[in-house]
Scaffold this active site. Structure first.
Site, PDB file in Angstrom:
ATOM      1  N   ASP A   1      16.847 -11.330  -1.598  1.00 16.14           N
ATOM      2  CA  ASP A   1      18.145 -11.204  -2.430  1.00 16.14           C
ATOM      3  C   ASP A   1      18.633  -9.786  -2.162  1.00 16.14           C
ATOM      4  O   ASP A   1      19.927  -9.793  -2.158  1.00 16.14           O
ATOM      5  CB  ASP A   1      18.085 -11.697  -3.800  1.00 16.14           C
ATOM      6  CG  ASP A   1      17.680 -13.125  -3.927  1.00 16.14           C
ATOM      7  OD1 ASP A   1      17.928 -14.019  -2.778  1.00 16.14           O
ATOM      8  OD2 ASP A   1      17.473 -13.587  -4.825  1.00 16.14           O
TER       9      ASP A   1
ATOM     10  N   GLU B   1      -6.183 -11.607   7.945  1.00 15.07           N
ATOM     11  CA  GLU B   1      -6.905 -10.245   7.608  1.00 15.07           C
ATOM     12  C   GLU B   1      -8.124 -10.586   6.801  1.00 15.07           C
ATOM     13  O   GLU B   1      -8.966  -9.661   6.342  1.00 15.07           O
ATOM     14  CB  GLU B   1      -6.161  -9.141   6.990  1.00 15.07           C
ATOM     15  CG  GLU B   1      -5.457  -9.590   5.750  1.00 15.07           C
ATOM     16  CD  GLU B   1      -4.353  -8.658   5.080  1.00 15.07           C
ATOM     17  OE1 GLU B   1      -4.491  -7.475   5.550  1.00 15.07           O
ATOM     18  OE2 GLU B   1      -3.658  -8.953   4.414  1.00 15.07           O
TER      19      GLU B   1
ATOM     20  N   ARG C   1       7.161  -5.413   3.343  1.00 13.72           N
ATOM     21  CA  ARG C   1       5.945  -6.363   3.163  1.00 13.72           C
ATOM     22  C   ARG C   1       5.565  -6.253   1.559  1.00 13.72           C
ATOM     23  O   ARG C   1       5.610  -5.239   0.714  1.00 13.72           O
ATOM     24  CB  ARG C   1       4.719  -5.379   3.525  1.00 13.72           C
ATOM     25  CG  ARG C   1       3.272  -6.104   3.015  1.00 13.72           C
ATOM     26  CD  ARG C   1       2.036  -5.620   4.195  1.00 13.72           C
ATOM     27  NE  ARG C   1       1.527  -4.353   3.819  1.00 13.72           N
ATOM     28  CZ  ARG C   1       0.471  -3.560   4.304  1.00 13.72           C
ATOM     29  NH1 ARG C   1      -0.251  -4.461   5.218  1.00 13.72           N
ATOM     30  NH2 ARG C   1       0.105  -2.375   4.167  1.00 13.72           N
TER      31      ARG C   1
ATOM     32  N   ASP D   1      -8.481  -4.395   7.411  1.00 11.05           N
ATOM     33  CA  ASP D   1      -9.003  -5.475   6.566  1.00 11.05           C
ATOM     34  C   ASP D   1      -9.501  -6.706   7.501  1.00 11.05           C
ATOM     35  O   ASP D   1     -10.413  -7.061   6.956  1.00 11.05           O
ATOM     36  CB  ASP D   1      -7.746  -6.002   5.805  1.00 11.05           C
ATOM     37  CG  ASP D   1      -7.530  -5.368   4.568  1.00 11.05           C
ATOM     38  OD1 ASP D   1      -8.457  -4.745   3.826  1.00 11.05           O
ATOM     39  OD2 ASP D   1      -6.283  -5.275   4.402  1.00 11.05           O
TER      40      ASP D   1
ATOM     41  N   HIS E   1       0.843  -1.269   0.032  1.00 12.01           N
ATOM     42  CA  HIS E   1       0.035   0.143  -0.035  1.00 12.01           C
ATOM     43  C   HIS E   1       0.884   1.135  -0.059  1.00 12.01           C
ATOM     44  O   HIS E   1       0.275   2.268  -0.093  1.00 12.01           O
ATOM     45  CB  HIS E   1      -0.820   0.020   1.156  1.00 12.01           C
ATOM     46  CG  HIS E   1      -1.800  -1.123   1.055  1.00 12.01           C
ATOM     47  ND1 HIS E   1      -3.023  -0.928   0.052  1.00 12.01           N
ATOM     48  CD2 HIS E   1      -2.484  -1.831   1.967  1.00 12.01           C
ATOM     49  CE1 HIS E   1      -3.658  -2.305   0.242  1.00 12.01           C
ATOM     50  NE2 HIS E   1      -3.474  -2.716   1.547  1.00 12.01           N
TER      51      HIS E   1
END
Length: 266
Positions: free
Chosen positions: A85, A147, A71, A173, A46
Site C-alpha cells: 500500500d 533458505e 524484504r 542461511d 536484517h
C-alpha cells in the site's frame, strides 16, 4: 498502471541486477536508486529499516526508473499488505518452508479473487496510477526465500504455487540449512544452489540470489539467475572507505619513507 519492468524481464527470461538497502536513510535510498540498478530492496528483516522508514524511502526511489522492493521481516500478511500500500512493487518474503506458507505470501500480494489482499493502496495509487486495483495482481512481484532445510525438501510444491513470481536464495542461511558455515565453499552448497536454480527453470519462475561482489554476480548471471544482488549499501560504503583509506595511507607512508631516506643523506 506503471509497469513493473523487472517482472517483464523475468517473464522474458532476462536478468535484472539490483542493490540492497539496509540503512534507514532516505538519502541512501535516493543514491542507490540513482545508481542505475534495475531494482533496489529495502531490508526490513536484517536492515535498520522499519515501516516508518519504508514510507519515506519509497518516494525517494520512485523519482527514478528503479523498481522498489521490500524484504518484509516475516511472512505476515498485514506487513506485506502495508508495504505494498505504501508503493512497494514487490516483496521478498523470508523463511518460506512449504506450499501453505507460499500461498499465504501470495494471498497477501493479490487482490481477490486471486488472493486476499485488502483494498487500501494509499500511496500505491499515486505511484502506480489510477488503474492500480485492476492491474496490481499482474505487476506486483511475490518472491519467496528458499533458505531452510524444510524448504529444500519442498522445492517443487513451493515453486509450483500459483502466484509465486520467483525465489530468492540467502546463501548464509542456506549454508546453515546444510549444516555448514556462512561463506562456505563446500561443493554441497554450490550443488544445492544449482538444484534450486534447475527447479525454478522447471517451473518457469525467476531465480534470485544474494551476492557480495561483481565476480559473484557475473558468475550467477552466467549460470542463469534472473535476480542478482550486486551488493548492499553498507558493503559498498565499507569497501570503498577502506580501499581509499588504505590507498591514501600507503602513499603517505611512501612519502614518509622517501623523506626519511633523503634526510639520511645529509
Amino acid at each position: 498502471m506503471l509497469k513493473n519492468h523487472v517482472l517483464q524481464a523475468w517473464r522474458a527470461n532476462k536478468s535484472a541486477i539490483g542493490g540492497w538497502i539496509s540503512a534507514d536513510s532516505v538519502f541512501t535510498a535516493e543514491i542507490m536508486a540513482n545508481a542505475g540498478f534495475d531494482w533496489v530492496c529495502l531490508d526490513m528483516q536484517h536492515g535498520m529499516i522499519d515501516y516508518n522508514d519504508v514510507r519515506l524511502m519509497l518516494p525517494a526511489i520512485s523519482t527514478t526508473n528503479t523498481i522498489p522492493l521490500v524484504r518484509v521481516p516475516w511472512n505476515e500478511p498485514y506487513e506485506i499488505m502495508k508495504v505494498l500500500d505504501a508503493g512497494a512493487y514487490g516483496v521478498v518474503v523470508p523463511l518460506v518452508n512449504n506450499r501453505k506458507e507460499a500461498e499465504q505470501a501470495v494471498g497477501a500480494c493479490r487482490y481477490p479473487p486471486e488472493g486476499n489482499r485488502s483494498y487500501g493502496p494509499a500511496r500505491a495509487l499515486i505511484y502506480g496510477g489510477s488503474d492500480y486495483a485492476a492491474e496490481a495482481n499482474k505487476e506486483i512481484a511475490c518472491i519467496v526465500m528458499i533458505e531452510t532445510r524444510e524448504s529444500l525438501e519442498n522445492l517443487d510444491e513451493i515453486m509450483s504455487t500459483p502466484g509465486v513470481d520467483g525465489i530468492y536464495i540467502g546463501p548464509s542461511d542456506l549454508a546453515f540449512a546444510l549444516g555448514l558455515a556462512p561463506g562456505t565453499t563446500e561443493p554441497k552448497h554450490e550443488e544445492t544452489i544449482r538444484t534450486i536454480l534447475s527447479t525454478t527453470q522447471k517451473h518457469g519462475i525467476a531465480a534470485g540470489i544474494h551476492t557480495g561482489s561483481a565476480n559473484q554476480s557475473r558468475k550467477y548471471l552466467d549460470m542463469g539467475f534472473h535476480m542478482v544482488t550486486l551488493g548492499t549499501d553498507r558493503h559498498f560504503m565499507d569497501r570503498m572507505a577502506k580501499a581509499d583509506l588504505a590507498d591514501v595511507r600507503s602513499k603517505s607512508n611512501e612519502k614518509d619513507d622517501l623523506r626519511d631516506s633523503n634526510e639520511n643523506l645529509y
